[in-house]
Design an enzyme around this catalytic site. Structure first.
Site, PDB file in Angstrom:
ATOM      1  N   SER A 264      31.818  46.223  45.514  1.00 60.39           N
ATOM      2  CA  SER A 264      31.877  44.885  46.092  1.00 60.39           C
ATOM      3  C   SER A 264      32.174  43.818  45.038  1.00 60.39           C
ATOM      4  CB  SER A 264      30.561  44.631  46.828  1.00 60.39           C
ATOM      5  OG  SER A 264      30.765  43.732  47.854  1.00 60.39           O
ATOM      6  N   HIS A 405      29.899  48.974  54.648  1.00 64.39           N
ATOM      7  CA  HIS A 405      30.037  48.474  53.279  1.00 64.39           C
ATOM      8  C   HIS A 405      28.860  48.979  52.434  1.00 64.39           C
ATOM      9  CE1 HIS A 405      31.339  45.620  50.251  1.00 64.39           C
ATOM     10  NE2 HIS A 405      30.144  45.062  50.203  1.00 64.39           N
TER      11      HIS A 405
HETATM   12  C1  GTR Z   1      30.103  39.291  50.295  1.00 60.72           C
HETATM   13  C2  GTR Z   1      31.374  38.708  49.766  1.00 60.72           C
HETATM   14  C3  GTR Z   1      32.287  39.810  49.334  1.00 60.72           C
HETATM   15  C4  GTR Z   1      31.567  40.867  48.517  1.00 60.72           C
HETATM   16  C5  GTR Z   1      30.133  41.082  48.909  1.00 60.72           C
HETATM   17  C6  GTR Z   1      29.231  41.779  47.903  1.00 60.72           C
HETATM   18  O1  GTR Z   1      29.261  38.371  50.836  1.00 60.72           O
HETATM   19  O2  GTR Z   1      31.944  37.964  50.795  1.00 60.72           O
HETATM   20  O3  GTR Z   1      33.382  39.269  48.640  1.00 60.72           O
HETATM   21  O4  GTR Z   1      31.680  40.622  47.178  1.00 60.72           O
HETATM   22  O5  GTR Z   1      29.494  39.910  49.195  1.00 60.72           O
HETATM   23  O6  GTR Z   1      29.394  41.671  46.703  1.00 60.72           O
HETATM   24  O7  GTR Z   1      28.284  42.410  48.358  1.00 60.72           O
END
Ligand code: GTR
Length: 424
Positions: A264, A405
């Site tokens: 991420s 995710h």
């Molecule tokens: C989210 C963000 C993403 C990603 C994520 C993370 O809120 O929108 O770009 O980086 O966080 O790092 O878990």
């Protein structure tokens, strides 16, 4: 007083409404992706084609790198070497004797600034140098693995009472709370080491430039980076390079086989580290999305405007120019991936992670392949996006797995296979 309350309520509603409106417009269907034209990776900015490795290495690559530096992530304003290393503990009895554990701190000092970066290392039981994965973690080294010997971080950590983080401090209850993401046994059994660091040690993840590494380089009266200077992603990438400086001196680590990995936002940092520091022999982006592997011009899921609004400290201020205006970006993220060439690069997506635009991540890897091919190696071995849970591995690897995710055992299993292909 009452009137003041009314005014704050008004502003709160206004803010809420604009955040809501922004989310309302999020593209989540392929048919809604606008037409766009990507900058061609092998066309020079002043015109003409890049036809040789020499022109790529001497001209095109430096020009692309400079544009990402000045317009997206921001430049590191100076040099700073490691001042001191303190080894806290070593053990040959980690994981019931399967692994060695080492905990140390890297200290950085300049004027009246001090920074301590805690490093946790697990290595297989051998006296030979081993290849390692270097990866930041989100909440502290103690969260990575169920091992009571891991020191609890004393750094600022974003509050999360469900994992025992209260008043921005972790507690005993925080131990092993991220262990699902870190299959240490499998990594060790496959013959690799794991080197991990809490990313907030380098720069706490908040819109505040008075802490972390940034103030080390301020000129008189400066209290935040200039418009073309580093945001947090660039600072985290810098930190990864400093850990690598240390690993180069570690007699048990094969520093020519360090795979930098991140999930991420930390995947964005890993990509930028791989682009800026060619000592990283392999780069792995796990669901890095917008500002990472995903193409900005597709505007699918998270966009430049959304990310700059939610996380104003991640990129340099120059990047704000592209809010809602992706077509004028001189680069797009396929060019970031190409900066890793010809080194092995793995891009991973998840089916349930639409926010990170899986297709945009795949296409980026596909278009980066042109540079790999110019340099004489295979890029991605396919032209069409593979089916769910069907990894493909050329010198660029890619998979889209089922699920949300996250960084899972399935992801790690592919990275271990990919590392075997190049490191064994
Ligand atoms: C989210 C963000 C993403 C990603 C994520 C993370 O809120 O929108 O770009 O980086 O966080 O790092 O878990």
């Amino acid at each position: 007083m009452r009137c003041l309350n009314c005014i704050s309520l008004f502003f709160f509603l206004l803010l809420f409404q604009s955040a809501y409106a922004q989310r309302e417009n999020v593209i989540s269907e392929e048919s809604k992706v606008p037409e766009y034209q990507l900058p061609d990776i092998l066309t020079r900015f002043k015109g003409g084609k890049v036809k040789s490795e020499k022109v790529w290495v001497k001209k095109q690559r430096p020009e692309i790198l400079k544009l990402f530096t000045n317009e997206v992530y921001g430049k590191v304003p100076g040099n700073l070497d490691l001042s001191e290393v303190k080894i806290w503990e070593t053990s040959d009895q980690a994981l019931d004797g399967l692994a060695k554990r080492r905990q140390l701190s890297l200290f950085f000092k300049k004027d009246n600034h001090n920074l301590e970066v805690n490093v946790l290392i697990y290595l297989p039981q051998t006296n030979k140098k081993v290849p390692v994965f270097l990866a930041y973690n989100f909440t502290g080294n103690h969260a990575v693995f169920n091992d009571p010997n891991i020191r609890l971080t004393e750094s600022w950590v974003a509050n999360n009472p469900s994992v025992g983080i209260i008043n921005n401090q972790v507690t005993e209850q925080s131990r092993a709370t991220a262990s699902d993401r870190w299959p240490v046994d499998e990594i060790i059994k496959a013959g690799y080491g794991l080197v991990t660091v809490y990313y907030g040690d380098v720069d706490p993840d908040k819109n505040d430039f008075s802490d972390g590494i940034h103030p080390f380089f301020y000129k008189d009266n400066q209290n935040k980076p200039a418009y073309d200077e580093w945001g947090s992603i660039s600072a985290w990438a810098w930190g990864l390079s400093r850990v690598l400086d240390y690993l180069e001196k570690d007699p048990q680590v094969d520093s020519e086989k360090v795979a930098v990995l991140g999930h991420s936002r930390l995947g964005k940092a890993a990509l930028w580290a791989g682009a800026t520091d060619t000592r990283f022999a392999m780069v792995i982006s796990n669901e890095s999305g917008c500002g990472g592997a995903a193409l900005s011009r597709r505007r699918f899921g998270e966009t430049v405007q959304i990310i700059n609004t939610s996380f104003p400290h991640w990129f340099c201020d120059n990047f704000l120019k592209y809010n809602g205006n992706e077509d004028i970006l001189p680069v797009d993220q396929h060019m970031l991936l190409a900066l890793v060439a010809p080194r092995p690069l793995y891009v991973a997506s998840a089916e349930g992670d639409k926010w990170a635009d899986p297709r945009g991540e795949f296409l980026s890897a596909k278009y980066a392949s042109a540079v790999y091919e110019l340099l004489g190696v295979e890029g991605l071995p396919v032209k069409e996006m593979p089916a769910i849970n069907q990894p493909v591995m050329g010198t660029i690897g890619y998979h889209i797995r089922s699920g949300k995710h996250d960084l899972t055992l399935y992801d790690w299993q592919q990275y271990l296979k990919f590392a075997d292909k190049f490191f064994k």
